[in-house]
Scaffold this active site. Structure first.
Site, mmCIF file in Angstrom:
data_model
loop_
_atom_site.group_PDB
_atom_site.id
_atom_site.type_symbol
_atom_site.label_atom_id
_atom_site.label_comp_id
_atom_site.label_asym_id
_atom_site.label_seq_id
_atom_site.Cartn_x
_atom_site.Cartn_y
_atom_site.Cartn_z
ATOM 1 C CE1 TYR A 1 -3.096 3.232 0.964
ATOM 2 C CE2 TYR A 1 -1.674 3.447 2.970
ATOM 3 C CZ TYR A 1 -2.656 3.835 2.072
ATOM 4 O OH TYR A 1 -3.297 5.035 2.364
HETATM 5 P P1 NAD Z 1 -12.136 5.878 1.775
HETATM 6 O O1 NAD Z 1 -12.003 4.191 1.206
HETATM 7 O O2 NAD Z 1 -13.122 6.069 2.749
HETATM 8 O O3 NAD Z 1 -12.310 6.586 0.407
HETATM 9 C C1 NAD Z 1 -11.649 6.119 -0.898
HETATM 10 C C2 NAD Z 1 -12.750 6.272 -1.931
HETATM 11 O O4 NAD Z 1 -12.009 5.983 -3.404
HETATM 12 C C3 NAD Z 1 -13.647 5.084 -1.831
HETATM 13 O O5 NAD Z 1 -15.114 5.857 -1.671
HETATM 14 C C4 NAD Z 1 -13.780 4.245 -3.128
HETATM 15 O O6 NAD Z 1 -14.941 3.903 -3.660
HETATM 16 C C5 NAD Z 1 -13.073 5.376 -4.101
HETATM 17 N N1 NAD Z 1 -11.954 4.739 -5.194
HETATM 18 C C6 NAD Z 1 -11.417 3.685 -4.929
HETATM 19 N N2 NAD Z 1 -10.824 3.206 -6.220
HETATM 20 C C7 NAD Z 1 -11.587 3.885 -7.082
HETATM 21 C C8 NAD Z 1 -11.339 3.953 -8.323
HETATM 22 N N3 NAD Z 1 -10.732 3.036 -9.207
HETATM 23 N N4 NAD Z 1 -12.450 4.833 -9.047
HETATM 24 C C9 NAD Z 1 -13.055 5.591 -8.410
HETATM 25 N N5 NAD Z 1 -13.357 5.419 -6.981
HETATM 26 C C10 NAD Z 1 -12.412 4.917 -6.432
HETATM 27 O O7 NAD Z 1 -10.568 5.976 2.177
HETATM 28 P P2 NAD Z 1 -10.370 7.358 3.007
HETATM 29 O O8 NAD Z 1 -9.817 6.976 4.597
HETATM 30 O O9 NAD Z 1 -11.305 8.295 2.870
HETATM 31 O O10 NAD Z 1 -8.935 7.811 2.315
HETATM 32 C C11 NAD Z 1 -9.100 8.783 1.181
HETATM 33 C C12 NAD Z 1 -7.509 8.931 0.757
HETATM 34 O O11 NAD Z 1 -6.556 9.582 1.745
HETATM 35 C C13 NAD Z 1 -6.921 7.849 0.092
HETATM 36 O O12 NAD Z 1 -6.233 8.224 -0.997
HETATM 37 C C14 NAD Z 1 -6.055 7.267 1.321
HETATM 38 O O13 NAD Z 1 -4.852 6.573 0.644
HETATM 39 C C15 NAD Z 1 -5.673 8.554 1.873
HETATM 40 N N6 NAD Z 1 -4.880 8.562 3.038
HETATM 41 C C16 NAD Z 1 -5.941 8.112 4.095
HETATM 42 C C17 NAD Z 1 -5.567 8.101 5.401
HETATM 43 C C18 NAD Z 1 -6.462 7.760 6.294
HETATM 44 O O14 NAD Z 1 -6.063 7.568 7.666
HETATM 45 N N7 NAD Z 1 -7.921 7.512 6.454
HETATM 46 C C19 NAD Z 1 -4.170 8.295 5.839
HETATM 47 C C20 NAD Z 1 -3.282 8.660 4.748
HETATM 48 C C21 NAD Z 1 -3.715 8.584 3.297
#
Ligand code: NAD
Length: 326
Positions: A158
């Protein structure tokens, strides 16, 4: 609308990928509250996916909001991005543990290939600003506070995929003909209302309130820099509008909290013990994360406002309000 290093941007129209997700839905809400037109893109649709509906339910009727069900791996993106002042690219497959083994193909497709398509479409649609949700996981096991000069050392597939995504955004922005300024935000463990169900704080609160027992990986001495979602949204907005050159920025609270201390906070707020099943540490889980946030403070004027106690309390209120709903 155009961007220069010294002028900054005013947003009137923005695209948010991953809009149906945890952080994306908060960002959409905040942009709409600021009077900005938003196109939210996600492959999950609120019409069929209850989690997406719960995340976006309160904004779907907003006349300034358009939701587009689209998979970033395959859908034409330039028409969606045209006339956008900023694209916030949050869509990804998150989570360290699921990224090992067979599912890595999907991680590569959603986090790397799709990000290349997003960055390329931003160039083609002449979008001034691309804000990318990168991750603190790119640093790996750093042992102390990391600044943006710390050499990345990802410890999981990841984390590798997030580093690749971040670097793709920067590479596109560096092209001589590119009009895009890319800002990669390395987010440190984000929490708050509507947190993803696989994440620690929501699982701990649910366990304390009588839900499934908490699977605790490792002995709980590992530390995280827990960062409230409202503060992350504030940083993303500043990254979209500030007078910036293409860059990478840490977005973390800057406070180290052990998982055991976090569980004590949950117990204090709920008044209940967190029932725990202890399991071995998982591959790719690092011992510590902690942001040095001086660069974000200097270039965005950003600092977090929410303490862990306040943030977990908001998350708890949201959880209990939701479970009381008929
Ligand atoms: P989440 O899973 O709630 O949201 C991600 C969304 O992306 C989902 O709704 C999913 O359906 C959509 N998605 C995935 N692949 C897709 C595709 N091919 N086409 C269209 N939509 C797609 O995750 P989150 O926790 O809200 O994280 C959001 C972003 O922040 C991500 O990029 C994650 O890597 C990054 N991030 C999150 C955290 C955390 O602690 N939550 C920390 C560091 C980075």
């Amino acid at each position: 609308m155009h961007s220069t290093a010294d002028q900054g941007l005013t947003l009137s129209r923005a695209v948010v990928t991953g809009a149906a997700g945890f952080i994306g839905s908060h960002l959409v809400e905040s942009l709409l509250a600021d009077g900005i037109s938003v196109v939210g893109v996600d492959r999950r649709t609120p019409l069929r996916d209850p989690a997406a509906a719960a995340n976006l339910g309160h904004v779907l009727d907003d006349p300034n909001f358009t939701f587009v069900t689209a998979d970033l791996r395959t859908s034409p993106l330039v028409p969606l991005f045209r006339r956008a002042d900023a694209v916030f690219h949050l869509a990804a497959l998150p989570g360290v543990r699921g990224s090992w083994g067979e599912r890595f193909a999907e991680y590569t497709a959603c986090n790397v290939f799709a990000t290349e398509r997003v960055a390329s479409a931003c160039e083609d649609a002449r979008v001034p600003r691309l804000v990318y949700a990168s991750s603190s996981s790119v640093y790996g096991n750093s042992g102390g506070a990391t600044d943006e000069e710390t050499a990345p050392c990802p410890e999981s597939p990841y984390a590798v995929s997030k580093l690749a995504g971040e670097q793709l955004c920067l590479a596109h922005a560096r092209q001589a003909a590119s009009t895009v300024t890319a800002v990669a935000l390395r987010l440190f463990t984000v929490y708050g209302p509507r947190q993803r169900p696989d994440m620690l704080i929501g699982r701990a609160l649910t366990a304390a309130l009588g839900g499934p027992r908490l699977n605790l990986y490792g002995d709980g001495s590992h530390t995280r820099d827990f960062t409230y979602v409202g503060d992350v949204v504030g940083a993303a907005l500043a990254a979209a509008t500030g007078p910036l050159d293409t860059t990478v920025l840490n977005v973390g609270a800057g406070v180290s909290t052990s998982v055991l201390d976090l569980l004590s906070t949950v117990e204090e707020l709920t008044g209940h013990a967190v029932p725990v099943d202890r399991l071995p540490a998982q591959a790719g889980d690092v011992d510590a994360t902690l942001a040095d946030r001086s660069k974000a403070a200097a270039v965005l004027g950003w600092k977090p406002h929410t303490t862990l106690l306040q943030g977990v309390s908001h998350q708890l209120s949201h959880l209990t309000a939701r479970s009381l709903r008929p």
